[in-house]
Write a protein that holds these residues in place. Sequence first.
Motif, PDB file in Angstrom:
ATOM      1  N   ARG A   1       0.839  -1.196   0.000  1.00 14.91           N
ATOM      2  CA  ARG A   1       0.000   0.000   0.000  1.00 14.91           C
ATOM      3  C   ARG A   1       0.875   1.246   0.000  1.00 14.91           C
ATOM      4  O   ARG A   1       1.940   1.261   0.592  1.00 14.91           O
ATOM      5  CB  ARG A   1      -0.893   0.022   1.240  1.00 14.91           C
ATOM      6  CG  ARG A   1      -2.001  -1.023   1.259  1.00 14.91           C
ATOM      7  CD  ARG A   1      -2.861  -0.805   2.492  1.00 14.91           C
ATOM      8  NE  ARG A   1      -3.934  -1.774   2.611  1.00 14.91           N
ATOM      9  CZ  ARG A   1      -5.116  -1.654   2.031  1.00 14.91           C
ATOM     10  NH1 ARG A   1      -5.360  -0.620   1.269  1.00 14.91           N
ATOM     11  NH2 ARG A   1      -6.052  -2.566   2.202  1.00 14.91           N
TER      12      ARG A   1
ATOM     13  N   GLU B   1      -7.914   7.942  -0.616  1.00  9.94           N
ATOM     14  CA  GLU B   1      -7.518   7.736  -2.011  1.00  9.94           C
ATOM     15  C   GLU B   1      -6.294   6.833  -2.097  1.00  9.94           C
ATOM     16  O   GLU B   1      -6.236   5.919  -2.927  1.00  9.94           O
ATOM     17  CB  GLU B   1      -7.239   9.079  -2.678  1.00  9.94           C
ATOM     18  CG  GLU B   1      -6.876   8.946  -4.158  1.00  9.94           C
ATOM     19  CD  GLU B   1      -6.676  10.293  -4.832  1.00  9.94           C
ATOM     20  OE1 GLU B   1      -6.325  10.299  -6.025  1.00  9.94           O
ATOM     21  OE2 GLU B   1      -6.859  11.331  -4.164  1.00  9.94           O
TER      22      GLU B   1
ATOM     23  N   GLN C   1      -7.320   3.343  -1.132  1.00  8.27           N
ATOM     24  CA  GLN C   1      -8.472   2.847  -1.884  1.00  8.27           C
ATOM     25  C   GLN C   1      -9.580   2.368  -0.942  1.00  8.27           C
ATOM     26  O   GLN C   1     -10.170   1.305  -1.104  1.00  8.27           O
ATOM     27  CB  GLN C   1      -8.053   1.735  -2.851  1.00  8.27           C
ATOM     28  CG  GLN C   1      -7.072   2.210  -3.922  1.00  8.27           C
ATOM     29  CD  GLN C   1      -6.743   1.141  -4.936  1.00  8.27           C
ATOM     30  OE1 GLN C   1      -6.885  -0.044  -4.684  1.00  8.27           O
ATOM     31  NE2 GLN C   1      -6.306   1.557  -6.104  1.00  8.27           N
TER      32      GLN C   1
ATOM     33  N   ARG D   1     -13.310   3.462   1.077  1.00 12.15           N
ATOM     34  CA  ARG D   1     -14.478   4.283   0.776  1.00 12.15           C
ATOM     35  C   ARG D   1     -15.352   4.544   1.999  1.00 12.15           C
ATOM     36  O   ARG D   1     -15.795   5.654   2.223  1.00 12.15           O
ATOM     37  CB  ARG D   1     -15.332   3.609  -0.307  1.00 12.15           C
ATOM     38  CG  ARG D   1     -14.652   3.489  -1.665  1.00 12.15           C
ATOM     39  CD  ARG D   1     -15.547   2.774  -2.649  1.00 12.15           C
ATOM     40  NE  ARG D   1     -16.850   3.412  -2.771  1.00 12.15           N
ATOM     41  CZ  ARG D   1     -17.929   2.821  -3.266  1.00 12.15           C
ATOM     42  NH1 ARG D   1     -17.871   1.563  -3.660  1.00 12.15           N
ATOM     43  NH2 ARG D   1     -19.076   3.482  -3.348  1.00 12.15           N
TER      44      ARG D   1
END
Length: 229
Positions: free
Chosen positions: A159, A202, A205, A207
């Motif tokens: 990540r 962002e 990733q 939400r």
Amino acid sequence: MHLVEGTSHRWRVLLADDHAVLREGLAMLVSTQPDMEVVAQARSGREAVQMAQKLKPDVAVLDVSMPDVGGAEAAEQIHESCPEVHVLALTRHADQGYLRRMLRAGAAGYVVKRAAGEALIGAIRTVAGGGTYVDPSMAGALVARMIRSPGQDTGGRKRPALSEREEQVLRLIAWGKSNKEVATQLGISVKTVEFYKAGALEKLQLRTRTDILRHALAEKWLSEEDDPE
């Protein structure tokens, strides 16, 4: 279905449970809080979805097991049609499968009925403020199941690294802090909090609040020694 006039200075709560006695008891409990009011009571999942779409309450408290439309399906429909409504699951099932199902459906909190009372009131305040609440009796098992290697996504890819401030903001949000509370604790503006939060989401990733919670669990951010309180 029972409706009452809403006021802007209180958290507006929808209660959905097919057991009338329990539902009325919860309504009385919530109504005694100076910062809350019950704007509707629903007897089924379908009614709960209809009332949530019509009234846009701050919090929809949903029983997991209801006739016609179950709690998880109702949570999904509410989350999709009015994402500003925070869903809180209330159930007799102290079961990890039910918990994971409700979180995947978009619920921001999960309270076991045997702990209802002060726990429910605290959970409503937490999710209404943008936080996430998991019944303490189930949190440990959730951590054990959801934990995975820090810094890795499901495909095993590394990540992107968060900045120090992005991580600070996301950690506090994972602990159930609202944007305003994060801003106060870090001494920055709410807009700045939103900026760092957006950047972190962002990069990772992510939400939803559930995504943030999962990431926090994976990164072991929710241990007692890290409690911002």
